[in-house]
Write a protein that holds these residues in place. Structure first.
Motif, PDB file in Angstrom:
ATOM      1  N   ALA A  72       0.822  -1.206   0.000  1.00  0.00           N
ATOM      2  CA  ALA A  72       0.000   0.000   0.000  1.00  0.00           C
ATOM      3  C   ALA A  72       0.859   1.260   0.000  1.00  0.00           C
ATOM      4  O   ALA A  72       0.581   2.221  -0.733  1.00  0.00           O
ATOM      5  CB  ALA A  72      -0.932  -0.010   1.212  1.00  0.00           C
ATOM      6  N   LEU A 102      -4.620   4.351   0.111  1.00  0.00           N
ATOM      7  CA  LEU A 102      -3.566   3.352   0.319  1.00  0.00           C
ATOM      8  C   LEU A 102      -2.608   3.788   1.420  1.00  0.00           C
ATOM      9  O   LEU A 102      -2.152   2.965   2.224  1.00  0.00           O
ATOM     10  CB  LEU A 102      -2.814   3.119  -0.992  1.00  0.00           C
ATOM     11  N   GLN A 105      -4.107   2.875   4.604  1.00  0.00           N
ATOM     12  CA  GLN A 105      -3.967   1.450   4.927  1.00  0.00           C
ATOM     13  C   GLN A 105      -2.603   1.176   5.565  1.00  0.00           C
ATOM     14  O   GLN A 105      -2.501   0.436   6.557  1.00  0.00           O
ATOM     15  CB  GLN A 105      -4.133   0.608   3.662  1.00  0.00           C
ATOM     16  N   GLN A 162      -6.838  -6.618  -3.939  1.00  0.00           N
ATOM     17  CA  GLN A 162      -7.112  -6.068  -2.619  1.00  0.00           C
ATOM     18  C   GLN A 162      -8.567  -6.264  -2.186  1.00  0.00           C
ATOM     19  O   GLN A 162      -8.845  -6.444  -1.001  1.00  0.00           O
ATOM     20  CB  GLN A 162      -6.748  -4.589  -2.574  1.00  0.00           C
TER      21      GLN A 162
END
Length: 307
Positions: A72, A102, A105, A162
């Motif tokens: 990520a 991302l 994350q 994902q």
């Protein structure tokens, strides 16, 4: 929302994938640094939760989580390079927002990893102080920014992966992992929807856009198989009920990509003579060193600085 004819959001989301919810492509950027204190920002991160085990270093699947966070983080850096370089200003914002998702994350996992691997490292330590061989992302996300069609092919594969990954991880036996996955799942469904709309738009467009989109699928293919390689870290995490074997995701990910490629009147390449491998073990391709040099330059030049 009024959508301009030039926007990929003019397509019908259900035509691409009924599982994707979609959201406005031009949603405001919400990841900018605010005036809130660092402690307040950390408290909002699922991964900032304290280790609930008997002591530091008691959860041996930390290495598995590092790979997910690194995927990520590195792809967020690459997608950020499209700001001012995308084919239209709406796409600058869309890819910027995906990059922020991302980044979120990665930030959700890095502090938690530091609390369970015995090192006590924070997110800046993971992102800014590691050398190339200490990163465990797949090669797909580190490749240089190329043609816009290349990026949409890469985003299609990675976001499809994902979606299945985080769907599975919502059932993780680790509450922090499950929490990060639950939040990420809402985001990556949009990422997949966005990439799908562009692939269909380009593939089923002009002769030139069709040719370039097909070529992009061909160029990205050698980096796809690595997403589904099982390694020691993923096997350990799956055995402990915290993670999922990448190989178990492959059929469902490919099914998602095939549906989009067929609607785009394109052909999914069957295989390549060469494929990437080794990213999870810290062995990377040439672009990775340049990416880290750019990303880490300020932090490494001014160690200990805060802003």
């Amino acid at each position: 929302m009024t959508t301009s004819p030039s926007s990929p959001a003019a397509g019908t989301h259900a035509d691409i994938d009924p599982d994707t919810a979609g959201r406005p492509v031009t949603e405001p950027v919400t990841g900018a640094v605010s005036s809130a204190s660092e402690s307040a920002r950390r408290e909002s991160l699922p991964g900032a939760a304290e280790n609930t085990g008997p002591g530091p270093g008691t959860k041996p699947y930390a290495g598995y989580l590092v790979g997910l966070a690194d995927d990520a983080m590195v792809y967020a850096q690459r997608l950020g390079e499209w700001m001012t370089n995308a084919p239209q200003i709406e796409e600058d914002m869309a890819l910027g927002n995906i990059a922020l998702d991302l980044l979120g994350q990665a930030r959700g996992l890095y502090p938690y990893i530091g609390s369970i691997d015995g090192t006590g490292r924070g997110e800046d330590d993971f992102a800014m102080q590691r050398d190339e061989r200490d990163w465990h992302n797949v090669h797909l996300v580190e490749q240089e920014r190329g043609d816009f069609a290349d990026e949409m092919a890469r985003l299609l594969w990675f976001s499809a992966y994902q979606v299945e990954l985080h769907t599975a991880l919502t059932g993780s036996g680790d509450d922090v992992v499950a929490g990060v996955a639950g939040k990420a799942l809402k985001e990556v469904r949009y990422h997949l929807d966005h990439a799908s709309l562009w692939v269909v738009r380009l593939g089923d467009g002009t002769d030139e856009s069709h040719r370039r989109m097909q070529s992009a699928l061909d160029r990205v293919l050698p980096y796809v198989a690595e997403l589904f390689d099982d390694d020691g870290a993923s096997v350990l995490a799956a055995d402990r009920g915290a993670g999922v074997l990448p190989s178990s995701l492959r059929d469902r990910v490919e099914a998602r990509v095939v549906r989009v490629v067929e609607q785009a009147t394109l052909t999914l390449p069957e295989g390549s003579r060469w494929r990437s491998r080794g990213g999870r073990a810290g062995i990377h391709s040439r672009p990775m060193g340049y990416l880290l040099a750019e990303m880490q330059h300020i932090a490494r030049s001014h160690p200990g600085a805060t802003w």
